[in-house]
Motif scaffolding. Sequence first.
Motif, PDB file in Angstrom:
ATOM      1  N   GLU A 128       6.906  17.485   8.194  1.00  0.00           N
ATOM      2  CA  GLU A 128       6.339  16.792   9.350  1.00  0.00           C
ATOM      3  C   GLU A 128       5.013  16.124   9.020  1.00  0.00           C
ATOM      4  O   GLU A 128       4.623  15.147   9.672  1.00  0.00           O
ATOM      5  N   TRP A 129       4.300  16.615   8.012  1.00  0.00           N
ATOM      6  CA  TRP A 129       3.142  15.882   7.486  1.00  0.00           C
ATOM      7  C   TRP A 129       3.600  14.519   6.973  1.00  0.00           C
ATOM      8  O   TRP A 129       3.007  13.489   7.294  1.00  0.00           O
ATOM      9  N   LEU A 130       4.666  14.497   6.171  1.00  0.00           N
ATOM     10  CA  LEU A 130       5.149  13.255   5.581  1.00  0.00           C
ATOM     11  C   LEU A 130       5.692  12.294   6.631  1.00  0.00           C
ATOM     12  O   LEU A 130       5.593  11.067   6.468  1.00  0.00           O
ATOM     13  N   ARG A 131       6.268  12.807   7.691  1.00  0.00           N
ATOM     14  CA  ARG A 131       6.829  11.942   8.727  1.00  0.00           C
ATOM     15  C   ARG A 131       5.768  11.235   9.555  1.00  0.00           C
ATOM     16  O   ARG A 131       6.085  10.295  10.287  1.00  0.00           O
ATOM     17  N   THR A 132       4.494  11.660   9.457  1.00  0.00           N
ATOM     18  CA  THR A 132       3.460  11.010  10.257  1.00  0.00           C
ATOM     19  C   THR A 132       3.147   9.609   9.769  1.00  0.00           C
ATOM     20  O   THR A 132       2.760   8.749  10.553  1.00  0.00           O
ATOM     21  N   HIS A 133       3.311   9.345   8.454  1.00  0.00           N
ATOM     22  CA  HIS A 133       3.044   8.000   7.923  1.00  0.00           C
ATOM     23  C   HIS A 133       3.715   7.864   6.567  1.00  0.00           C
ATOM     24  O   HIS A 133       3.685   8.799   5.758  1.00  0.00           O
ATOM     25  N   PRO A 134       4.307   6.695   6.281  1.00  0.00           N
ATOM     26  CA  PRO A 134       5.021   6.535   5.009  1.00  0.00           C
ATOM     27  C   PRO A 134       4.163   6.705   3.768  1.00  0.00           C
ATOM     28  O   PRO A 134       4.682   7.029   2.697  1.00  0.00           O
ATOM     29  N   SER A 135       2.849   6.501   3.887  1.00  0.00           N
ATOM     30  CA  SER A 135       1.993   6.613   2.703  1.00  0.00           C
ATOM     31  C   SER A 135       1.482   8.023   2.458  1.00  0.00           C
ATOM     32  O   SER A 135       0.836   8.281   1.437  1.00  0.00           O
ATOM     33  N   CYS A 136       1.750   8.958   3.366  1.00  0.00           N
ATOM     34  CA  CYS A 136       1.334  10.340   3.148  1.00  0.00           C
ATOM     35  C   CYS A 136       2.151  10.946   2.009  1.00  0.00           C
ATOM     36  O   CYS A 136       3.305  10.591   1.784  1.00  0.00           O
ATOM     37  N   ARG A 137       1.528  11.885   1.295  1.00  0.00           N
ATOM     38  CA  ARG A 137       2.203  12.589   0.206  1.00  0.00           C
ATOM     39  C   ARG A 137       2.040  14.091   0.422  1.00  0.00           C
ATOM     40  O   ARG A 137       1.057  14.536   1.028  1.00  0.00           O
TER      41      ARG A 137
END
Length: 428
Positions: A276-285
């Motif tokens: 769900e961290w990654l789903r917040t923004h495509p550039s998150c890792r």
Amino acid sequence: MTRPSPPPPAAVTVVGLGADGWDGVPEAARDEFRAADVLIGGPRQLALLPPECRGERIAWPSPLRPAVPALLAAHAGRRIAVLASGDPMFYGIGRALTEELGPGALRVLPHPSSVSYACARLGWPVEDVEVVTLVGRPAGRLAAALHEGRRLLVLSAGAATPAEVAALLRDRGFGPSRMRVLEQLGGPAERMTDAAAADAWERPPGDPLNVVAVECRRAPDALRLGAVPGLPDAAYEHDGQLTKRHVRAATLGALAPAPGEVLWDIGGGSGSIAVEWLRTHPSCRALTVERDPVRAERIGRNAERLGVPGLRVVTGAAPAVLTGLPRPDAVFVGGGLTAPGLLDACWRALPEGGRLVANTVTLESEALLADAYRRHGGDLVRLAVAHAVPVGGFTGWRQAMPVTQWAVQKPVQQSTGVPAAGTAGAER
């Protein structure tokens, strides 16, 4: 009135080409091709240039990105023109060249992108469309963009991509979605298929140069997944090791993901926090650390199904496996708190301003969090959730185990010009 002197020529010129080839190249771009000593591009693009472009023709090797530095170095001092599809700065070679040379050494002459052409043909406002590229990327990443009523443009990896998109839509509960394939956009062989539902998609592969347009429609019985943290627990495959929905939403709120940031998820369980961290923004890792190999494989399946196949799963026990990992902007500890030195290793790994959140339900781990709260400050809270359940012929509350959560931000020290102390993770 004197005109300013033109800027010196760039070391490398990148020119966008459309499906119409040389006919669609403006005269200024044609001059660049004619004057170039070296012409670099894909075989299909190089074949579009006429004989008057006399430069040495070099096809990009595969894989492309690692070859860029050596190829440019081999032709240093020569006038280089690079051929690109459409807009080179939109999922194109322009990014790699800019990172390698810097913007000052690069001149970019863009062509309308396939997205602009597709929106023009479909009558879709560009700003209302989400673009997902599957060129060199797994099809599973499309799942994160699936929401009722959304319009998507999928940049295809080849002729087989439309069928892959249809299969994914069916598998994720979006079989009623309407699809169209737009081929050879802007060229004489341009073609757009009639709209058809993903459920009924049976078209054979067509031209490899295509874009897939999707109007998302969710099946009535499909699980609804929102755009914010706190997905239904049923969205995850798990063995009970799952941060439950309401606590998960509160935990992501404390972690406060921002575009481009990196998360360490320690004790991944089902991987829900990292997903769900990654789903917040495509550039998150994000990377998740899980010592159980069976659970590690399950995390990978959850990530792929929920549209974030880029989640990195590290199988092993923390803190031993933390050395050498990309430096985090935030750390979540959901398991293994009693491992000697774990909290201290995570604290050292954080940069100034980084966040650490740890959850526990045991008294032993709670004591560790109380001590960390005493030393570092932050917020120490207890999260309690109760669910209404039948009690005979009536309804009562069933209390879930309370969760103790410590959330803290590492202080930003006054700058002294001295590099910060080493961390458990390597610098990005």
